[in-house]
Design an enzyme around this catalytic site. Structure first.
Site, short mmCIF file in Angstrom:
data_model
loop_
_atom_site.label_atom_id
_atom_site.label_comp_id
_atom_site.label_asym_id
_atom_site.label_seq_id
_atom_site.Cartn_x
_atom_site.Cartn_y
_atom_site.Cartn_z
N ASP A 1 5.45 14.38 13.38
CA ASP A 1 6.63 13.59 13.00
C ASP A 1 6.43 13.00 11.61
O ASP A 1 5.47 12.26 11.36
CB ASP A 1 6.87 12.49 14.02
CG ASP A 1 8.25 11.87 13.90
OD1 ASP A 1 8.61 11.43 12.79
OD2 ASP A 1 8.97 11.81 14.91
N SER B 1 15.74 9.69 17.81
CA SER B 1 15.51 8.96 16.56
C SER B 1 16.03 7.53 16.69
O SER B 1 15.64 6.81 17.61
CB SER B 1 16.16 9.72 15.39
OG SER B 1 15.71 9.21 14.16
N HIS C 1 10.28 15.85 13.13
CA HIS C 1 11.21 14.85 13.68
C HIS C 1 12.61 15.42 13.90
O HIS C 1 13.17 15.33 15.00
CB HIS C 1 11.27 13.64 12.73
CG HIS C 1 12.08 12.50 13.24
ND1 HIS C 1 11.54 11.49 14.03
CD2 HIS C 1 13.39 12.19 13.10
CE1 HIS C 1 12.48 10.63 14.33
NE2 HIS C 1 13.62 11.03 13.77
#
Length: 469
Positions: free
Chosen positions: A361, A217, A393
């Site tokens: 995602d 991330s 995600h």
């Protein structure tokens, strides 16, 4: 219990090594009675010494043992061979001198010739959310669930430590917590590696160690910028590969994905963080903020990511600005230029890269990463791109970790990867060969670590000397 806490604190502080500015040695004294670490906003360790601007990027300005042990979820210390913190010289987005801290974790039976730079998911515009502080026992989380993500990432970091790798964790947002300022993050990551290698005199780390990069991330973008900037900014570093999970190539696209979602607060922290780096953005921000919403918006600058997410969950962040989505802050060309300046890519990496991405995602659409990979590949970058059909995600940060560890293990072991680009769409990253075994071992190791097991491989991977406490 309070007595025991103070006793542990006193022992750690008693054994705290002197703090050096390079040549003269300054003794750094903390009160023995404190029962929690001093936050970075108040800790003089984080303030660089006079004249540091004249030193080279990566220079160690000061070093210490952390005042409190590195701990799982701020409450369960883990048994490491040694832990150090270094304040080092780095560069901001504009190439100006700055200083930040990296935390160096040395497992038992470490192989000092293998280093992993792990970039955490800080996602906050508050200096007291920095990993150097957040990972210590009894640190303040910066609001309800404030540093829960960083705390959780220590479970992934231990997987690297169990391989015998030295792990360095930079405070890549810098002293002002400039979240989303990824040029700074890239420089801080590279200079953190330089500082870690330069610490050999007191840590025992091999100054010529092979280095891997890993982040998911927001941490993946810091890692990616480090890879992009590596050839020109720090070409002397022997970086052998980067593993990126859930990469976010475009801030602009992510704004729309995040808005009105559970993590909408990331937008708020990002705006505040960028305004700290690009200071000319501050009056622009003030001019757009709706007056009666200003105080709540700016309160995010004093909280960590989990707490900010709770404060702004499911909200329309565009409504905080005059003009809303159509003609508000993010439509201003000056702000758009800042967002574009921190989009990927910003260079051509010379190292192989593993990219793991969820097809579904919810924060950064897969199309952005597809386009990023296409750009990298057209410039000759070696990429192994795996598109995960089943995850989202957040889940990919966990299910993709074993694949990242296996891939990094090969790179750090000197196993070369075939040049070129390879893209595959898979059902689930966790079902890749060897991944379930790594996941099972990681879970067991973390449970044993909670019971006091020394962190590190059972067999010595290399005869090394770790300086005594």
């Amino acid at each position: 219990m309070m007595f025991l806490t103070q006793l542990v604190s006193a022992l750690f502080l008693f054994f705290l090594g002197p703090i050096s500015y390079g040549k003269p040695v300054e003794t750094f004294v903390l009160p023995l009675a404190q029962d929690a670490p001093i936050p970075p906003s108040e800790d003089p360790f984080y303030q660089p010494p006079p004249g540091y601007e004249e030193t080279e990027p990566g220079t160690v300005l000061r070093q210490r043992r952390p005042p409190f042990p590195i701990s799982l979820f701020r409450s369960a210390p883990i048994d490491l061979a040694a832990t150090y913190q270094v304040l080092y010289r780095s560069s901001d987005t504009f190439g100006q001198p700055t200083a930040t801290v990296s935390t160096i974790l040395i497992p038992h039976n470490a192989n000092m010739s293998k280093v992993l730079s792990y970039q955490v998911v800080e996602d906050a515009a508050f200096i007291n959310c920095a990993p150097s502080y957040a990972l210590q026992l009894h640190s303040d989380p910066g609001g309800l669930f404030g540093t829960i993500i960083i705390q959780s990432e220590l479970l992934l970091i231990t997987a690297a430590l169990e391989n015998g790798w030295v792990v360095t964790i930079p405070d890549y947002e810098g002293p002002a917590a400039a979240f989303l300022a990824y040029w700074r993050a890239g420089y801080a990551t590279l200079d953190g590696i330089r500082a870690t290698l330069a610490s050999s005199g007191f840590t025992g780390v091999d100054p010529d160690a092979a280095v891997g990069l890993w982040g998911t991330s927001g941490g993946s973008v810091a890692s990616a910028f480090a890879a992009d900037l590596h050839p020109k900014y720090a070409p002397e570093l022997n970086i052998v590969g980067a593993a990126l999970g859930g990469v976010v190539p475009s801030i602009t696209t992510a704004l729309h994905s995040l808005n009105k979602g559970f993590d909408a607060g990331i937008i708020v922290s990002g705006v505040i963080g960028l305004s700290k780096e690009y200071t000319y953005m501050q009056p622009i921000l003030e001019s757009y903020l709706v007056p009666h919403l200003r105080d709540k918006f700016m309160s995010a600058g004093k909280k960590c990511s989990g707490a900010v997410s709770l404060d702004f969950r499911m909200e329309d962040i565009f409504s905080y600005f005059k003009g809303g989505e159509e003609s508000g802050l993010f439509a201003d060309p000056r702000v758009k230029a800042i967002l574009d300046h921190n989009a990927m890519p910003q260079g051509v990496p010379e190292i192989p890269i593993l990219i793991l991405k969820s097809v579904n995602d919810e924060i950064s659409p897969i199309s952005d990463t597809d386009a990023l990979v296409e750009k990298y590949c057209s410039n000759g970058v070696t990429i192994d791109y795996k598109r995960d059909l089943l995850s989202v995600h957040t889940i990919l940060a966990v299910t993709g970790a074993p694949e990242a560890v296996l891939w990094l293990r090969d790179r750090l072991d000197g196993i070369t990867v075939e040049k070129g680009c390879k893209t595959s769409t898979i059902f689930m990253t966790l079902l890749q060969p060897g991944a379930l075994e790594v996941m099972s071992k990681t879970i067991i190791d973390n449970l044993l670590n909670l019971l006091g097991k020394p962190v590190g491989p059972r067999l010595r991977t290399e005869i090394v000397h770790v300086p005594p406490l």
